[in-house]
Design a protein around this motif. Structure first.
Motif, mmCIF file in Angstrom:
data_model
loop_
_atom_site.group_PDB
_atom_site.id
_atom_site.type_symbol
_atom_site.label_atom_id
_atom_site.label_comp_id
_atom_site.label_asym_id
_atom_site.label_seq_id
_atom_site.Cartn_x
_atom_site.Cartn_y
_atom_site.Cartn_z
ATOM 1 N N VAL A 1 -19.211 -9.228 1.059
ATOM 2 C CA VAL A 1 -18.711 -8.101 0.182
ATOM 3 C C VAL A 1 -17.442 -7.396 0.663
ATOM 4 O O VAL A 1 -17.137 -6.333 0.368
ATOM 5 N N ILE A 2 -16.979 -8.065 1.742
ATOM 6 C CA ILE A 2 -15.685 -7.297 2.423
ATOM 7 C C ILE A 2 -14.637 -7.262 1.398
ATOM 8 O O ILE A 2 -13.795 -6.231 1.686
ATOM 9 N N ASP A 3 -14.315 -8.045 0.558
ATOM 10 C CA ASP A 3 -13.167 -8.206 -0.586
ATOM 11 C C ASP A 3 -13.608 -6.822 -1.501
ATOM 12 O O ASP A 3 -12.583 -6.263 -1.697
ATOM 13 N N ALA A 4 -14.825 -6.915 -1.966
ATOM 14 C CA ALA A 4 -15.004 -5.649 -2.829
ATOM 15 C C ALA A 4 -14.918 -4.408 -1.924
ATOM 16 O O ALA A 4 -14.485 -3.278 -2.700
ATOM 17 N N TYR A 5 -15.328 -4.329 -0.647
ATOM 18 C CA TYR A 5 -15.339 -3.065 0.139
ATOM 19 C C TYR A 5 -13.660 -2.502 0.365
ATOM 20 O O TYR A 5 -13.423 -1.398 -0.116
ATOM 21 N N CYS A 6 -12.892 -3.669 0.304
ATOM 22 C CA CYS A 6 -11.472 -3.266 0.493
ATOM 23 C C CYS A 6 -10.684 -2.638 -0.789
ATOM 24 O O CYS A 6 -10.070 -1.705 -0.702
ATOM 25 N N TYR A 7 -11.106 -3.231 -1.975
ATOM 26 C CA TYR A 7 -10.724 -2.979 -3.165
ATOM 27 C C TYR A 7 -11.180 -1.511 -3.540
ATOM 28 O O TYR A 7 -10.724 -0.650 -4.063
ATOM 29 N N TYR A 8 -12.635 -1.323 -3.035
ATOM 30 C CA TYR A 8 -13.165 0.172 -3.226
ATOM 31 C C TYR A 8 -12.630 1.220 -2.736
ATOM 32 O O TYR A 8 -12.301 2.208 -3.087
ATOM 33 N N ILE A 9 -12.345 0.950 -1.476
ATOM 34 C CA ILE A 9 -11.957 2.091 -0.558
ATOM 35 C C ILE A 9 -10.299 2.328 -0.936
ATOM 36 O O ILE A 9 -9.944 3.289 -0.641
ATOM 37 N N SER A 10 -9.711 1.370 -1.621
ATOM 38 C CA SER A 10 -8.246 1.764 -1.925
ATOM 39 C C SER A 10 -8.054 2.039 -3.283
ATOM 40 O O SER A 10 -6.735 2.259 -3.762
ATOM 41 N N GLN A 11 -8.917 2.586 -3.994
ATOM 42 C CA GLN A 11 -9.099 2.515 -5.323
ATOM 43 C C GLN A 11 -8.317 3.817 -6.086
ATOM 44 O O GLN A 11 -7.431 3.531 -6.792
ATOM 45 N N GLN A 12 -8.230 4.849 -5.091
ATOM 46 C CA GLN A 12 -7.373 5.938 -5.705
ATOM 47 C C GLN A 12 -5.886 5.739 -5.410
ATOM 48 O O GLN A 12 -5.179 6.485 -6.056
ATOM 49 N N SER A 13 -5.707 4.876 -4.487
ATOM 50 C CA SER A 13 -4.010 4.725 -3.865
ATOM 51 C C SER A 13 -3.649 3.587 -4.788
ATOM 52 O O SER A 13 -2.310 3.177 -4.520
ATOM 53 N N ASN A 14 -4.381 2.444 -5.208
ATOM 54 C CA ASN A 14 -3.913 1.392 -5.666
ATOM 55 C C ASN A 14 -4.363 1.083 -7.211
ATOM 56 O O ASN A 14 -5.770 0.874 -7.149
ATOM 57 N N ALA A 15 -3.474 0.972 -7.980
ATOM 58 C CA ALA A 15 -3.750 0.696 -9.460
ATOM 59 C C ALA A 15 -4.475 -0.760 -9.770
ATOM 60 O O ALA A 15 -5.566 -1.117 -10.224
ATOM 61 N N VAL A 16 -3.962 -1.723 -8.877
ATOM 62 C CA VAL A 16 -4.421 -2.996 -8.736
ATOM 63 C C VAL A 16 -5.920 -3.092 -8.401
ATOM 64 O O VAL A 16 -6.872 -3.747 -8.959
ATOM 65 N N SER A 17 -6.381 -2.350 -7.278
ATOM 66 C CA SER A 17 -7.733 -2.074 -6.736
ATOM 67 C C SER A 17 -8.527 -1.610 -7.815
ATOM 68 O O SER A 17 -9.772 -2.101 -7.970
ATOM 69 N N SER A 18 -8.246 -0.493 -8.349
ATOM 70 C CA SER A 18 -8.768 0.123 -9.523
ATOM 71 C C SER A 18 -9.078 -0.711 -10.606
ATOM 72 O O SER A 18 -10.384 -0.747 -11.009
ATOM 73 N N LYS A 19 -8.089 -1.511 -11.122
ATOM 74 C CA LYS A 19 -8.507 -2.361 -12.101
ATOM 75 C C LYS A 19 -9.255 -3.397 -11.674
ATOM 76 O O LYS A 19 -10.337 -4.158 -12.497
ATOM 77 N N TRP A 20 -9.250 -3.979 -10.319
ATOM 78 C CA TRP A 20 -10.287 -4.894 -9.994
ATOM 79 C C TRP A 20 -11.639 -4.608 -9.941
ATOM 80 O O TRP A 20 -12.442 -5.396 -10.390
ATOM 81 N N LEU A 21 -11.948 -3.348 -9.465
ATOM 82 C CA LEU A 21 -13.322 -2.590 -9.579
ATOM 83 C C LEU A 21 -13.601 -2.577 -11.079
ATOM 84 O O LEU A 21 -15.240 -2.838 -11.199
ATOM 85 N N GLU A 22 -12.826 -2.118 -11.821
ATOM 86 C CA GLU A 22 -13.277 -2.275 -13.390
ATOM 87 C C GLU A 22 -13.795 -3.665 -13.822
ATOM 88 O O GLU A 22 -14.573 -3.736 -14.675
ATOM 89 N N GLU A 23 -13.096 -4.596 -13.463
ATOM 90 C CA GLU A 23 -13.329 -6.031 -13.939
ATOM 91 C C GLU A 23 -14.349 -6.901 -13.001
ATOM 92 O O GLU A 23 -14.684 -7.861 -13.505
ATOM 93 N N ASN A 24 -14.778 -6.268 -11.999
ATOM 94 C CA ASN A 24 -15.715 -6.702 -11.282
ATOM 95 C C ASN A 24 -16.696 -6.120 -10.786
ATOM 96 O O ASN A 24 -17.175 -5.918 -9.468
ATOM 97 N N GLN A 25 -17.652 -5.599 -11.728
ATOM 98 C CA GLN A 25 -18.546 -4.719 -11.469
ATOM 99 C C GLN A 25 -19.741 -5.269 -10.822
ATOM 100 O O GLN A 25 -20.637 -4.759 -10.048
ATOM 101 N N THR A 26 -19.920 -6.612 -11.099
ATOM 102 C CA THR A 26 -21.134 -7.687 -10.286
ATOM 103 C C THR A 26 -20.923 -7.477 -8.809
ATOM 104 O O THR A 26 -21.858 -7.200 -7.993
ATOM 105 N N HIS A 27 -19.518 -7.793 -8.451
ATOM 106 C CA HIS A 27 -19.133 -7.662 -7.029
ATOM 107 C C HIS A 27 -19.312 -6.128 -6.521
ATOM 108 O O HIS A 27 -19.703 -6.050 -5.366
#
Length: 338
Positions: A300-326
């Motif tokens: 889950v390390i990838d999901a963690y990195c996207y999760y903590i950067s969601q406020q500063s990174n639009a790519v991360s925010s979008k990834w979280l929206e598209e990868n709810q299972t992860h």
């Protein structure tokens, strides 16, 4: 005659009961007004309550809280002092209010003395430690600030603001590796606020390392090591500098910034885990590092990195929206960790 005597005895109790009900009703109404941000109305209710019972610790506390909300700090201090003097309920909260108001009035040294007194009385309460640590930080007493906030985190590890403050203190002390750990934990607890954006920016700055490519020598890179760097984490500090080179390597030239962040974060966490010895004690070695080392070795390390950067990174925010299972897998992983 017996009925008359009964009334003489019972009437004072009736009067006391009615007085208590009126007092409770006024305080409850004041709290309701406060919650609705009708502060002047709330103050009026508490003042009525205090006419009935001047020694009501609750009414004095609620009044102090409301005076703070309207920035009447001198009055808030007076009301909080009444709570402290009564020494009943809400005494710790009154210390926090009074200390914060003293700081707002520019009386930071008095605020420090009060919080130090509070810690002697109540122990290392996380809010006392946070506020005292903030005072020390503002006064430039970084070592004291660090030690105090660390004590508070040991008491309550879920207090996001303490991890954030510790991250900033350590950054100012030049303790990059420790700062990164504290900032990571803050972002884990609070990934999507304005504070998160600033903390993430500082995190990325701390991970930058002291690397400079030599002009005219394409494949030569100079790494500068601070001689005053944190001795306990000297190996980690060097590793940070080496990690910052990753983006310049041919093997990573097609990697996105998000992918490089995952690579560097994973490498750093694993490296810190490998550096840990049984003799290493304290917040960093016994709390931050074991958790993040386990995380780096998980799926889950990838999901963690996207999760903590969601406020500063639009790519991360979008990834979280598209990868709810992860994302849910990440949530479940932390639940299992307790």
């Amino acid at each position: 005659m017996k009925q008359f005597l009964f009334l003489l005895i019972f009437l004072p109790f009736l009067s006391f009961s009615q007085k208590a009900k009126t007092l409770d009703s006024l305080i409850s109404l004041g709290v309701k007004c406060y919650d609705q941000q009708k502060y002047e109305l709330a103050i009026a209710q508490y003042q009525k309550a205090l006419k009935i019972e001047p020694n009501s610790a609750l009414a004095n506390y609620e009044l102090a809280l409301t005076y703070t909300a309207v920035k009447e700090f001198e009055k808030a201090i007076k009301s909080s002092e009444a709570v402290i003097d009564l020494n009943k309920e809400n005494v710790l909260a009154a210390y926090l209010i009074k200390g914060s108001c003293l700081d707002e009035l520019g009386k930071t040294e008095e605020s420090i003395k009060l919080f130090e007194k509070g810690i002697k009385k109540f122990g290392y309460d996380h809010l006392l430690c946070y506020n005292l640590g903030m005072d020390y930080y503002r006064m430039g007493e970084l070592a004291k600030a660090q030690e105090t906030v660390e004590h508070g985190i040991e008491t309550k590890k879920s207090h996001a603001s303490s991890h954030m403050l510790l991250g900033y203190i350590l950054a100012d002390e030049g303790m990059k590796a420790r700062s990164i750990l504290a900032l990571h934990y803050f972002l884990l607890l609070e990934p999507s606020t304005k504070r998160s954006e600033k903390a993430y920016a500082l995190l990325m700055k701390q991970m930058g390392g002291n690397v400079k490519r030599e002009e005219g020598a394409e494949n030569k890179i100079n790494i500068y090591v601070d001689p005053n760097a944190d001795p306990e984490f000297s190996s980690a500090e060097l590793m940070l500098s080496l990690l910052s080179v990753n983006g310049t390597l041919d093997e990573n030239k097609d990697k996105t910034p998000e992918e490089l962040f995952i690579i560097n974060t994973t490498s750093m966490f694993k490296m810190l885990g490998e550096l840990k010895n049984k003799k290493d004690k304290g917040l960093y070695w016994e709390f931050y590092i074991p958790l993040f080392d386990d995380l780096a070795r998980s799926n889950v390390i990838d999901a963690y990195c996207y999760y903590i950067s969601q406020q500063s990174n639009a790519v991360s925010s979008k990834w979280l929206e598209e990868n709810q299972t992860h994302f849910q897998e990440l949530v479940e992983w932390f639940k299992k960790k307790g």
